[in-house]
Enzyme design. Structure first.
Site, short mmCIF file in Angstrom:
data_model
loop_
_atom_site.label_atom_id
_atom_site.label_comp_id
_atom_site.label_asym_id
_atom_site.label_seq_id
_atom_site.Cartn_x
_atom_site.Cartn_y
_atom_site.Cartn_z
N LYS A 1 0.86 -1.19 0.00
CA LYS A 1 0.00 0.00 0.00
C LYS A 1 0.90 1.24 0.00
CE LYS A 1 -4.30 1.47 2.28
NZ LYS A 1 -5.21 1.23 1.15
N ILE A 2 1.45 1.53 -1.16
CA ILE A 2 2.43 2.60 -1.33
C ILE A 2 1.75 3.83 -1.90
CG2 ILE A 2 4.52 3.28 -2.61
CD1 ILE A 2 5.41 0.34 -2.44
#
Length: 306
Positions: free
Chosen positions: A159-160
């Site tokens: 989850k960048i």
């Protein structure tokens, strides 16, 4: 939906007033998207405030940081305690929680590893992401012209922050076309997910959802719904889903921390089923919200009381 400010933000181990939580304009994350984040909800229950699935969210945060080669300067236990204390100190009864780990200011080259790593946690009141009426009436969605990332370009399981440029393009296009949300296909043309939600398809009593290999984020709410659905006796299949299956589905719904469990009433202008929330979606919603709001027993141990 505007953010409703709370009082305190946890910033690198200290609580600072909301307005004083600032970073330098040359921070690496601001220029290159080098951040990792989580979205977590806390619900008001008869027993008090309860954070939903705190441990899996913190684990995913650390896994994302590992993939991004971003060492977190705290332990998972320290981050978990900081999340709990942030909710407690802001005296919130129900809220959205945003932990964020990001590269700060040092150098401006693309390689981020010489930049310091900072950690912040914010918590604030936030309603239903796609609108409160959407939980019953459903939302209208369109298939996006933007595809999800190929497996050798970006790591979809992390989850960048930078990944969400793709999501921004999707949702802006959807809104411009008159839809509430978008659904993306993967590079092979199979159904992937929404701009910030996982997707479930119901046909002939069977529940389908794209597999992890379809360029999706491994959602915590997705996992919760799979568990609930199987316990209710439904068959759940994680498999590749062709686009046209969306048009002949009996029911569709999104899942996510922000979206929770939101029905989809139409795709590309074509009604899903009878064009409103279906019975299986309603039954899963009843269980999900019953557990998170403390109206049903927490039989899975998902609630962490503050």
């Amino acid at each position: 939906m505007p953010i409703k400010e709370s009082q305190w933000i946890w910033f690198d181990g200290e609580f600072v007033p909301w307005a004083d939580a600032k970073v330098h304009v040359l921070s690496h994350a601001l220029h290159y998207g080098s951040s990792v984040f989580e979205g977590i909800r806390a619900y008001e229950t008869p027993r008090g405030v309860a954070i939903f699935r705190l441990e899996p969210h913190v684990k995913r945060l650390f896994n994302s940081c590992k993939i991004a080669r971003m060492p977190v300067p705290y332990t998972p236990e320290q981050v978990s305690e900081a999340i709990i204390e942030t909710v407690r100190r802001n005296e919130l009864r129900s809220c959205y929680i945003r932990p964020l780990v990001f590269r700060g200011y040092e150098v401006l080259g693309v390689d981020p590893r010489k930049c310091p790593v900072h950690t912040v946690i914010a918590a604030f009141e936030w309603g239903t992401y796609l609108g409160s009426e959407a939980l019953e009436q459903g939302v209208d969605v369109g298939i996006s012209s933007w595809r999800r990332m190929a497996p050798d370009t970006f790591p979809a399981l992390a989850k960048i922050g930078g990944h969400y440029i793709n999501s921004q393009f999707m949702v802006m296009e959807a809104r411009d076309r008159g839809f509430t949300e978008a659904i993306a296909l993967d590079i092979y043309g199979y159904v992937s997910e929404g701009s910030g939600e996982n997707l479930f398809v119901i046909r002939d009593g069977v529940i389908y959802t794209p597999p992890l290999g379809a360029s999706i984020l491994g959602g915590i709410t997705r996992d919760s719904v799979i568990t609930i659905a199987r316990d209710l006796g439904y068959e759940v299949r994680e498999q590749l889903i062709p686009r046209e299956m969306l048009y002949i589905a009996d029911e569709l719904f999104f899942t996510g921390t922000a979206a929770e469990v939101t029905p989809i009433r139409s795709v590309d202008g074509q009604p899903v089923g009878e064009g409103r929330r279906g019975p299986i979606t309603a039954r899963i919603q009843e269980q999900f919200f019953g557990i998170t709001q403390g109206k049903l027993p927490d039989r899975y141990g998902w609630l962490h009381y503050v």
